[in-house]
Design a protein around this motif. Sequence first.
Motif, short mmCIF file in Angstrom:
data_model
loop_
_atom_site.label_atom_id
_atom_site.label_comp_id
_atom_site.label_asym_id
_atom_site.label_seq_id
_atom_site.Cartn_x
_atom_site.Cartn_y
_atom_site.Cartn_z
N SER A 83 32.71 -12.63 64.46
CA SER A 83 33.51 -13.71 63.89
C SER A 83 34.30 -14.42 64.97
O SER A 83 34.84 -13.79 65.88
N GLN A 85 37.49 -15.84 65.46
CA GLN A 85 38.75 -15.72 64.73
C GLN A 85 39.47 -17.05 64.62
O GLN A 85 40.02 -17.40 63.57
N ARG A 88 37.64 -18.99 62.05
CA ARG A 88 37.35 -18.27 60.82
C ARG A 88 35.90 -18.47 60.39
O ARG A 88 35.59 -18.67 59.21
#
Length: 271
Positions: A83, A85, A88
Amino acid sequence: MAKKKILFINQEITPYVPDNALSLMGKNLPKVMQERSHEIRTFMPKWGNINERRGQLHEVIRLSGMNLIINDTDHPLIIKVASIQSARVQVYFIDNDDYFGKRLIERDEQGVEYDDNGERAIFFARGVLETVKKLRWVPDIIHCQGWMAGVVPFYVKTAYRDEPSFAETKVVTSLYNKSIEKDFGSDFKQFMEFRDAKPELLTDYKDTFDFDELGKLAIDYSDGVIQAVPDASKVLCDYAAAKNKPLLGYQEDFGDAYEAFYESLYADEAK
Protein backbone atom coordinates in the motif's frame (compact mmCIF):
# COMPACT_ATOMS: atom_id res chain seq x y z
CA MET A 1 -20.26 10.61 -13.30
CA ALA A 2 -21.75 7.31 -12.18
CA LYS A 3 -19.34 5.45 -9.93
CA LYS A 4 -17.19 2.95 -11.82
CA LYS A 5 -14.92 0.04 -11.08
CA ILE A 6 -11.61 1.04 -12.67
CA LEU A 7 -8.65 -1.28 -13.19
CA PHE A 8 -5.36 0.59 -13.61
CA ILE A 9 -2.60 -1.43 -15.30
CA ASN A 10 0.59 0.56 -14.89
CA GLN A 11 4.12 0.04 -16.09
CA GLU A 12 5.53 2.15 -13.26
CA ILE A 13 4.26 3.64 -10.00
CA THR A 14 6.10 5.97 -7.67
CA PRO A 15 7.41 5.57 -4.93
CA TYR A 16 8.32 2.01 -5.93
CA VAL A 17 10.37 3.27 -8.88
CA PRO A 18 11.95 6.71 -9.52
CA ASP A 19 9.72 9.66 -10.34
CA ASN A 20 8.90 10.32 -14.00
CA ALA A 21 5.74 11.26 -15.89
CA LEU A 22 4.61 7.64 -16.13
CA SER A 23 5.29 6.65 -12.52
CA LEU A 24 3.77 9.82 -11.09
CA MET A 25 0.57 9.32 -13.08
CA GLY A 26 0.66 5.67 -12.02
CA LYS A 27 0.17 6.85 -8.44
CA ASN A 28 -1.84 10.03 -8.89
CA LEU A 29 -4.53 8.80 -11.28
CA PRO A 30 -5.75 5.90 -9.08
CA LYS A 31 -5.53 8.19 -6.04
CA VAL A 32 -7.70 10.87 -7.66
CA MET A 33 -10.28 8.39 -8.90
CA GLN A 34 -10.47 6.65 -5.54
CA GLU A 35 -10.97 10.02 -3.83
CA ARG A 36 -13.92 10.54 -6.19
CA SER A 37 -15.50 7.35 -4.82
CA HIS A 38 -14.68 5.09 -7.76
CA GLU A 39 -13.68 1.54 -6.82
CA ILE A 40 -10.17 0.84 -8.07
CA ARG A 41 -7.58 -1.92 -8.42
CA THR A 42 -4.01 -1.10 -9.41
CA PHE A 43 -1.32 -3.38 -10.88
CA MET A 44 2.33 -3.04 -11.89
CA PRO A 45 5.29 -5.40 -12.49
CA LYS A 46 7.49 -6.23 -9.51
CA TRP A 47 10.65 -4.79 -11.04
CA GLY A 48 13.96 -5.93 -9.61
CA ASN A 49 14.85 -2.44 -8.39
CA ILE A 50 11.87 -2.41 -6.02
CA ASN A 51 12.94 -2.79 -2.40
CA GLU A 52 10.40 -5.26 -1.05
CA ARG A 53 11.29 -4.67 2.57
CA ARG A 54 11.12 -0.90 2.35
CA GLY A 55 7.92 -1.06 0.31
CA GLN A 56 6.45 -3.69 2.66
CA LEU A 57 5.50 -6.03 -0.16
CA HIS A 58 4.18 -9.44 0.77
CA GLU A 59 3.00 -12.38 -1.31
CA VAL A 60 -0.71 -13.13 -1.68
CA ILE A 61 -0.64 -16.91 -1.51
CA ARG A 62 -4.27 -17.40 -2.58
CA LEU A 63 -3.60 -15.52 -5.83
CA SER A 64 -0.19 -16.99 -6.60
CA GLY A 65 0.70 -20.40 -7.96
CA MET A 66 -0.64 -20.35 -11.51
CA ASN A 67 1.73 -21.17 -14.38
CA LEU A 68 1.51 -19.18 -17.62
CA ILE A 69 2.90 -20.82 -20.77
CA ILE A 70 4.84 -18.43 -23.00
CA ASN A 71 7.28 -19.57 -25.68
CA ASP A 72 6.48 -23.20 -24.75
CA THR A 73 7.78 -22.62 -21.22
CA ASP A 74 5.92 -22.61 -17.89
CA HIS A 75 6.42 -19.41 -15.94
CA PRO A 76 5.08 -19.32 -12.35
CA LEU A 77 2.90 -16.32 -11.54
CA ILE A 78 3.58 -14.71 -8.17
CA ILE A 79 1.31 -11.98 -6.80
CA LYS A 80 2.47 -9.52 -4.16
CA VAL A 81 0.72 -6.55 -2.63
CA ALA A 82 1.58 -3.36 -0.80
CA SER A 83 0.00 0.00 0.00
CA ILE A 84 1.07 3.55 -0.77
CA GLN A 85 0.21 5.04 2.60
CA SER A 86 0.33 8.67 1.45
CA ALA A 87 -2.16 7.97 -1.34
CA ARG A 88 -4.16 5.25 0.46
CA VAL A 89 -3.83 3.14 -2.68
CA GLN A 90 -3.22 -0.61 -2.67
CA VAL A 91 -0.96 -1.97 -5.41
CA TYR A 92 -0.80 -5.53 -6.72
CA PHE A 93 2.55 -6.62 -8.17
CA ILE A 94 3.04 -9.21 -10.92
CA ASP A 95 6.23 -11.14 -10.22
CA ASN A 96 8.22 -13.95 -11.80
CA ASP A 97 11.85 -14.90 -11.31
CA ASP A 98 12.56 -15.22 -15.04
CA TYR A 99 10.95 -11.99 -16.25
CA PHE A 100 11.29 -9.66 -13.27
CA GLY A 101 13.10 -11.01 -10.19
CA LYS A 102 16.36 -9.12 -9.93
CA ARG A 103 16.02 -7.47 -13.34
CA LEU A 104 15.38 -3.78 -13.93
CA ILE A 105 12.61 -2.12 -15.96
CA GLU A 106 13.49 -1.75 -19.65
CA ARG A 107 17.28 -1.96 -19.54
CA ASP A 108 19.95 -3.77 -17.57
CA GLU A 109 22.62 -2.14 -15.41
CA GLN A 110 24.66 -1.34 -18.54
CA GLY A 111 21.71 0.42 -20.20
CA VAL A 112 21.07 -2.38 -22.71
CA GLU A 113 17.42 -3.13 -23.47
CA TYR A 114 16.33 -6.66 -22.56
CA ASP A 115 15.87 -9.01 -25.51
CA ASP A 116 12.73 -10.52 -23.96
CA ASN A 117 10.87 -7.28 -23.21
CA GLY A 118 8.06 -8.49 -25.47
CA GLU A 119 7.66 -11.73 -23.56
CA ARG A 120 7.70 -9.80 -20.31
CA ALA A 121 4.82 -7.64 -21.55
CA ILE A 122 2.84 -10.74 -22.53
CA PHE A 123 3.40 -12.34 -19.12
CA PHE A 124 2.42 -9.12 -17.35
CA ALA A 125 -0.79 -8.73 -19.37
CA ARG A 126 -1.95 -12.29 -18.84
CA GLY A 127 -0.87 -12.21 -15.20
CA VAL A 128 -2.99 -9.16 -14.46
CA LEU A 129 -6.08 -10.48 -16.25
CA GLU A 130 -5.87 -13.90 -14.63
CA THR A 131 -5.47 -12.30 -11.20
CA VAL A 132 -8.47 -10.03 -11.71
CA LYS A 133 -10.51 -13.13 -12.57
CA LYS A 134 -9.36 -14.75 -9.34
CA LEU A 135 -10.39 -11.65 -7.42
CA ARG A 136 -13.91 -12.07 -8.89
CA TRP A 137 -13.91 -8.36 -9.58
CA VAL A 138 -15.57 -6.96 -12.71
CA PRO A 139 -14.07 -3.67 -13.93
CA ASP A 140 -16.10 -1.17 -15.93
CA ILE A 141 -12.93 0.49 -17.20
CA ILE A 142 -9.42 -0.87 -17.78
CA HIS A 143 -6.90 1.95 -18.08
CA CYS A 144 -3.50 0.92 -19.49
CA GLN A 145 -0.40 3.07 -18.97
CA GLY A 146 3.01 2.30 -20.48
CA TRP A 147 4.16 -0.02 -23.27
CA MET A 148 4.36 -2.89 -20.76
CA ALA A 149 0.54 -2.85 -20.70
CA GLY A 150 0.30 -2.65 -24.50
CA VAL A 151 -0.85 -6.25 -25.01
CA VAL A 152 -3.74 -5.91 -22.56
CA PRO A 153 -6.34 -4.36 -24.93
CA PHE A 154 -5.71 -7.09 -27.54
CA TYR A 155 -6.22 -9.84 -24.97
CA VAL A 156 -9.31 -8.25 -23.41
CA LYS A 157 -11.03 -8.01 -26.79
CA THR A 158 -10.01 -11.48 -28.01
CA ALA A 159 -8.77 -14.13 -25.56
CA TYR A 160 -10.85 -12.81 -22.63
CA ARG A 161 -13.84 -11.33 -24.46
CA ASP A 162 -16.24 -14.05 -23.24
CA GLU A 163 -15.03 -13.95 -19.65
CA PRO A 164 -17.70 -12.51 -17.33
CA SER A 165 -15.02 -10.32 -15.73
CA PHE A 166 -14.33 -8.47 -18.99
CA ALA A 167 -17.26 -8.97 -21.37
CA GLU A 168 -18.62 -5.43 -20.85
CA THR A 169 -15.36 -3.67 -19.98
CA LYS A 170 -14.19 -0.54 -21.80
CA VAL A 171 -10.45 -0.26 -22.40
CA VAL A 172 -8.52 3.02 -22.36
CA THR A 173 -4.88 3.41 -23.39
CA SER A 174 -2.74 6.37 -22.33
CA LEU A 175 0.01 7.45 -24.71
CA TYR A 176 3.45 8.51 -23.50
CA ASN A 177 6.74 9.30 -25.22
CA LYS A 178 8.80 6.58 -26.85
CA SER A 179 11.07 4.91 -24.31
CA ILE A 180 12.52 1.81 -26.01
CA GLU A 181 14.22 1.33 -29.37
CA LYS A 182 14.85 -2.39 -29.72
CA ASP A 183 12.15 -4.52 -31.34
CA PHE A 184 10.59 -7.55 -29.68
CA GLY A 185 11.94 -10.15 -32.08
CA SER A 186 10.46 -12.05 -35.02
CA ASP A 187 8.54 -14.52 -32.80
CA PHE A 188 6.54 -11.96 -30.83
CA LYS A 189 3.32 -12.56 -32.79
CA GLN A 190 3.52 -16.29 -32.12
CA PHE A 191 4.29 -15.75 -28.44
CA MET A 192 1.12 -13.65 -28.09
CA GLU A 193 -1.11 -16.51 -29.23
CA PHE A 194 -3.56 -17.50 -26.50
CA ARG A 195 -7.13 -18.77 -26.90
CA ASP A 196 -8.79 -16.47 -29.49
CA ALA A 197 -5.79 -14.16 -29.65
CA LYS A 198 -4.56 -15.68 -32.90
CA PRO A 199 -1.52 -14.61 -34.95
CA GLU A 200 -3.75 -14.25 -38.03
CA LEU A 201 -5.38 -11.25 -36.34
CA LEU A 202 -2.00 -9.54 -36.56
CA THR A 203 -1.40 -9.78 -40.30
CA ASP A 204 -1.91 -6.04 -40.81
CA TYR A 205 0.98 -5.25 -38.48
CA LYS A 206 4.68 -5.42 -39.21
CA ASP A 207 6.27 -8.85 -38.91
CA THR A 208 8.49 -7.50 -36.14
CA PHE A 209 6.86 -5.51 -33.34
CA ASP A 210 8.51 -2.50 -31.73
CA PHE A 211 7.32 0.34 -29.46
CA ASP A 212 5.25 1.99 -32.21
CA GLU A 213 3.73 -1.25 -33.50
CA LEU A 214 2.74 -2.33 -29.99
CA GLY A 215 1.21 1.09 -29.43
CA LYS A 216 -0.82 0.74 -32.62
CA LEU A 217 -2.07 -2.66 -31.47
CA ALA A 218 -3.12 -1.17 -28.14
CA ILE A 219 -4.94 1.69 -29.88
CA ASP A 220 -6.76 -0.62 -32.30
CA TYR A 221 -8.18 -2.74 -29.49
CA SER A 222 -8.96 0.14 -27.10
CA ASP A 223 -12.27 1.94 -26.80
CA GLY A 224 -10.57 5.26 -26.10
CA VAL A 225 -7.12 6.85 -26.12
CA ILE A 226 -5.61 9.59 -23.96
CA GLN A 227 -2.57 11.74 -24.64
CA ALA A 228 -1.12 11.55 -21.15
CA VAL A 229 1.85 13.91 -21.57
CA PRO A 230 2.58 16.90 -23.83
CA ASP A 231 5.38 15.02 -25.62
CA ALA A 232 3.48 11.77 -26.18
CA SER A 233 4.51 9.86 -29.31
CA LYS A 234 3.30 11.89 -32.30
CA VAL A 235 3.26 8.72 -34.39
CA LEU A 236 0.76 7.12 -32.02
CA CYS A 237 -1.34 10.25 -31.45
CA ASP A 238 -1.66 10.68 -35.22
CA TYR A 239 -2.48 6.99 -35.62
CA ALA A 240 -5.28 7.18 -33.03
CA ALA A 241 -6.72 10.24 -34.77
CA ALA A 242 -6.55 8.54 -38.17
CA LYS A 243 -8.40 5.53 -36.75
CA ASN A 244 -11.14 7.85 -35.45
CA LYS A 245 -10.67 6.56 -31.93
CA PRO A 246 -12.16 8.70 -29.16
CA LEU A 247 -9.07 10.74 -28.27
CA LEU A 248 -8.59 13.00 -25.27
CA GLY A 249 -5.76 15.50 -25.62
CA TYR A 250 -3.31 16.33 -22.88
CA GLN A 251 -4.95 17.58 -19.69
CA GLU A 252 -2.81 19.08 -16.94
CA ASP A 253 -5.76 19.03 -14.52
CA PHE A 254 -6.89 15.55 -15.46
CA GLY A 255 -9.47 14.55 -12.85
CA ASP A 256 -12.66 15.98 -14.34
CA ALA A 257 -11.52 15.40 -17.92
CA TYR A 258 -10.68 11.73 -17.38
CA GLU A 259 -13.95 11.10 -15.56
CA ALA A 260 -15.91 12.68 -18.39
CA PHE A 261 -13.93 10.66 -20.94
CA TYR A 262 -14.67 7.39 -19.14
CA GLU A 263 -18.36 8.27 -19.06
CA SER A 264 -18.41 9.21 -22.74
CA LEU A 265 -17.36 5.69 -23.73
CA TYR A 266 -20.58 4.35 -22.26
CA ALA A 267 -22.65 7.24 -23.60
CA ASP A 268 -21.46 6.46 -27.15
CA GLU A 269 -22.60 2.86 -26.71
CA ALA A 270 -26.08 3.94 -25.61
CA LYS A 271 -26.66 6.00 -28.78
